[in-house]
Design an enzyme around this catalytic site. Structure first.
Site, PDB file in Angstrom:
ATOM      1  N   ASN A  65     -51.137 -20.392  40.622  1.00 20.96           N
ATOM      2  CA  ASN A  65     -50.042 -21.012  41.371  1.00 20.96           C
ATOM      3  C   ASN A  65     -50.212 -22.522  41.276  1.00 20.96           C
ATOM      4  O   ASN A  65     -51.062 -23.107  41.948  1.00 20.96           O
ATOM      5  CB  ASN A  65     -50.079 -20.539  42.824  1.00 20.96           C
ATOM      6  CG  ASN A  65     -48.968 -21.138  43.676  1.00 20.96           C
ATOM      7  OD1 ASN A  65     -48.274 -22.058  43.252  1.00 20.96           O
ATOM      8  ND2 ASN A  65     -48.808 -20.635  44.883  1.00 20.96           N
ATOM      9  N   CYS A  94     -43.980 -25.739  47.778  1.00 19.49           N
ATOM     10  CA  CYS A  94     -43.842 -25.335  46.379  1.00 19.49           C
ATOM     11  C   CYS A  94     -42.418 -25.407  45.865  1.00 19.49           C
ATOM     12  O   CYS A  94     -42.201 -25.330  44.648  1.00 19.49           O
ATOM     13  CB  CYS A  94     -44.386 -23.911  46.199  1.00 19.49           C
ATOM     14  SG  CYS A  94     -46.122 -23.729  46.657  1.00 19.49           S
ATOM     15  N   HIS A  97     -50.929 -15.503  35.654  1.00 17.79           N
ATOM     16  CA  HIS A  97     -52.181 -15.072  35.041  1.00 17.79           C
ATOM     17  C   HIS A  97     -52.884 -16.217  34.325  1.00 17.79           C
ATOM     18  O   HIS A  97     -54.097 -16.407  34.467  1.00 17.79           O
ATOM     19  CB  HIS A  97     -51.907 -13.941  34.048  1.00 17.79           C
ATOM     20  CG  HIS A  97     -53.136 -13.392  33.394  1.00 17.79           C
ATOM     21  ND1 HIS A  97     -53.669 -13.928  32.233  1.00 17.79           N
ATOM     22  CD2 HIS A  97     -53.958 -12.371  33.744  1.00 17.79           C
ATOM     23  CE1 HIS A  97     -54.745 -13.257  31.895  1.00 17.79           C
ATOM     24  NE2 HIS A  97     -54.954 -12.304  32.789  1.00 17.79           N
ATOM     25  N   HIS A 147     -32.375 -15.558  31.733  1.00 16.71           N
ATOM     26  CA  HIS A 147     -33.788 -15.842  31.985  1.00 16.71           C
ATOM     27  C   HIS A 147     -34.015 -16.165  33.461  1.00 16.71           C
ATOM     28  O   HIS A 147     -33.193 -16.847  34.090  1.00 16.71           O
ATOM     29  CB  HIS A 147     -34.273 -17.009  31.116  1.00 16.71           C
ATOM     30  CG  HIS A 147     -33.991 -16.824  29.662  1.00 16.71           C
ATOM     31  ND1 HIS A 147     -34.678 -15.924  28.867  1.00 16.71           N
ATOM     32  CD2 HIS A 147     -33.067 -17.415  28.843  1.00 16.71           C
ATOM     33  CE1 HIS A 147     -34.212 -15.972  27.638  1.00 16.71           C
ATOM     34  NE2 HIS A 147     -33.222 -16.870  27.596  1.00 16.71           N
ATOM     35  N   HIS A 201     -40.829 -18.671  41.020  1.00 14.40           N
ATOM     36  CA  HIS A 201     -42.059 -19.384  41.371  1.00 14.40           C
ATOM     37  C   HIS A 201     -43.255 -18.439  41.413  1.00 14.40           C
ATOM     38  O   HIS A 201     -43.230 -17.413  42.104  1.00 14.40           O
ATOM     39  CB  HIS A 201     -41.880 -20.060  42.731  1.00 14.40           C
ATOM     40  CG  HIS A 201     -43.154 -20.546  43.338  1.00 14.40           C
ATOM     41  ND1 HIS A 201     -44.035 -21.369  42.664  1.00 14.40           N
ATOM     42  CD2 HIS A 201     -43.706 -20.318  44.565  1.00 14.40           C
ATOM     43  CE1 HIS A 201     -45.071 -21.622  43.447  1.00 14.40           C
ATOM     44  NE2 HIS A 201     -44.896 -21.002  44.600  1.00 14.40           N
ATOM     45  N   HIS A 256     -32.595 -23.831  53.938  1.00 14.05           N
ATOM     46  CA  HIS A 256     -33.654 -24.280  54.842  1.00 14.05           C
ATOM     47  C   HIS A 256     -33.630 -23.424  56.107  1.00 14.05           C
ATOM     48  O   HIS A 256     -32.622 -23.354  56.797  1.00 14.05           O
ATOM     49  CB  HIS A 256     -33.442 -25.748  55.205  1.00 14.05           C
ATOM     50  CG  HIS A 256     -34.701 -26.461  55.597  1.00 14.05           C
ATOM     51  ND1 HIS A 256     -35.556 -25.992  56.574  1.00 14.05           N
ATOM     52  CD2 HIS A 256     -35.263 -27.616  55.128  1.00 14.05           C
ATOM     53  CE1 HIS A 256     -36.582 -26.824  56.694  1.00 14.05           C
ATOM     54  NE2 HIS A 256     -36.433 -27.815  55.831  1.00 14.05           N
TER      55      HIS A 256
END
Length: 501
Positions: free
Chosen positions: A434, A233, A430, A397, A401, A312
């Protein structure tokens, strides 16, 4: 005053007022401290310069001018050296990368499915026993997903039909939908695109998805194409980073980043609980982003890319296997999510913000963090709580994710954010679920649709992915950004924010 009764509400207000005043006082003390530390150099040097200028007389200025004329060769040499140094800096400095526009795919309305209907289809599919259906129902209730998220047509069938053809159709609908919208909004010629980066973690057919786009839009023959797979993702930020690096090498061109994921062939049809969670969270989505290194594009661009920080944790075995594609005991393939996932994500986040913090935080926050570190390490105050920098002073802002409700809750708590700071993430989860690597773009579109993006505002996009990775991208708004044309929130932004349980 005797004989006058005070009701409970008034009494509560009376008692709380000093606390409120105290918090307001502390707020302004902190703002004053922040201003002082941020402008300390200016506040020190400006008075000194004024004093020096006030001490100079007309005779001093004439003497200085005569001295410069006497050393004319030295002055010319110094000027030429300064000009050469400036030119060298301008030619070798990193080129700014601008985001002209982006588009998010809006799936068809007939592909949306209420949660109760999703549970009914699980029962009818014949792939799950009663215990597995009940487990997924409970996960859905706590997931933060609403009743308008979208699934691919092949999964909506009874029984599901996860064929290669259906998988191609799902991905092409998302990619072409976002790409068509991007071209329509920006009016650029596809032949002008010099760099194309596509990321899809689980679906990587032959020819590649980047080749599919080149074929569909007849892109030029010398285009630099990249197809990223298996990066989870957080691959959207990785793709932006790769496009940024390519834009440093190739002058005056456009780069397009396409982020998507495929569900058709990656739903799990077994009974292993750690592999059933993904069924409840992932939904259809995709985004296309247009980047430029042309200085002439700055005025019409929405954002400038400021920083990309990648972390990572793949060297650690637990982190490497916490999101893992594998077969269960019955040979059915799915994505297994470890119970240690949130702890590993927290560790990756800590490492990421340790690198990002010095790049974005004001001096005041860095000094406070350093002071607490010294108190713990040097003076042995091991029980002292570490100071958590106030990232709200660095960003207006936050696009976290939308991996799941637990992910958003964890970052809200760890970074001490306010509900409004994570509103875009919660509402995206909502409305769209995802959507993997594209979720951070649906969140940015939410902020724009609400009319909250003003010139100079700073945006932090942060994403987590298998491997395990935590990646951040920082953007600054170059203009007051208007709600996007044909945006994903166009037909429903007035319904949000919702009050979620």
């Amino acid at each position: 005053m005797e004989g006058v009764k005070v009701n409970s509400a008034e009494r509560e207000h009376t008692y709380r007022l000093p606390d409120f005043l105290q918090s307001v006082k502390l707020k302004y003390v902190k703002l004053g401290y922040h201003y002082l530390t941020s402008h300390l150099l200016t506040l020190c040097i400006a008075p000194l310069m004024i004093l020096v200028l006030l001490q100079l007389t007309p005779d001093d200025l004439r003497l200085l001018w005569a001295h410069l004329q006497f050393h004319l060769v030295s002055v010319i040499s110094a000027s030429m050296l300064a000009a050469f140094a400036s030119s060298f800096y301008l030619l070798t400095r990193p080129r700014p990368v601008f985001l002209l526009d982006y588009s998010c795919y809006r799936p068809r309305d007939d592909h949306s499915l209420p949660l109760h209907s999703f549970v009914d289809r699980l029962r009818l599919s014949g792939s799950y026993d009663d215990s597995s259906v009940e487990f997924q129902r409970k996960i859905l209730e706590k997931s933060g997903l609403g009743d308008r998220t979208h699934l691919p047509e092949a999964i909506l069938m009874i029984p599901p039909s996860p064929t290669m053809k259906a998988a191609r159709e799902e991905t092409e609908q998302a990619i072409f939908g976002a790409f068509d919208s991007l071209l329509a909004n920006t009016k650029i010629n596809p032949k002008d695109i010099g760099i194309l980066v596509v990321n899809s973690s689980l679906f990587n057919p032959t020819p590649s998805l980047s080749a599919v786009i080149v074929n569909k839009y007849k892109l030029r023959g010398n285009i630099k194409t990249f197809n990223l797979g298996g990066m989870g993702c957080s691959a959207g930020v990785i793709s932006v980073d790769l496009a940024k690096d390519m834009l440093q090498l190739h002058r005056s061109t456009y780069a397009v980043v396409v982020s998507t994921e495929n569900i058709t062939q990656n739903s799990y049809h077994g009974v292993k609980k750690s592999m059933l969670i993904a069924n409840c969270l992932f939904r259809v989505g995709g985004a296309a982003i247009l980047l430029s290194n042309k200085s002439s594009d700055k005025r019409r661009s929405k954002y400038e890319l400021v920083h990309v920080v990648r972390t990572h944790k793949g060297a650690d075995d637990k982190a490497f296997r916490c999101v893992y594609q594998e077969e269960d005991e019955e040979g059915k393939t799915g994505i297994s999510l470890s119970k240690d996932l949130m702890a590993i994500a927290g560790g990756a986040l800590k490492t990421n913000i340790t690198t990002l913090g010095p790049l974005v935080l004001p001096v005041s926050e860095q000094l406070l963090f350093f002071a607490t570190l010294v108190m713990k390490k040097v003076f042995g105050r091991k029980n002292m709580k570490p100071y958590i920098p106030d990232f709200k002073m660095a960003f207006e802002h936050f696009c976290i994710h939308a991996g799941g409700r637990a992910v958003i809750d964890e970052l809200e708590a760890n970074l001490q954010l306010l509900p409004v700071d994570v509103e875009a993430s919660r509402m995206t989860l909502h409305r769209f679920g995802n959507t993997s690597s594209s979720s951070i773009w649906y969140e940015l579109a939410y902020v724009e649709a609400k009319g909250r993006m003003r010139k100079g505002n700073r945006v932090w996009q942060i994403a987590f992915g298998s491997g395990f990775k935590c990646n951040s991208a920082v953007w600054v708004a170059l203009n007051n950004v208007q709600p996007p044309k044909n945006g994903p929130w166009e037909d429903c932004i007035h319904d949000y924010p919702l009050k979620l349980n």
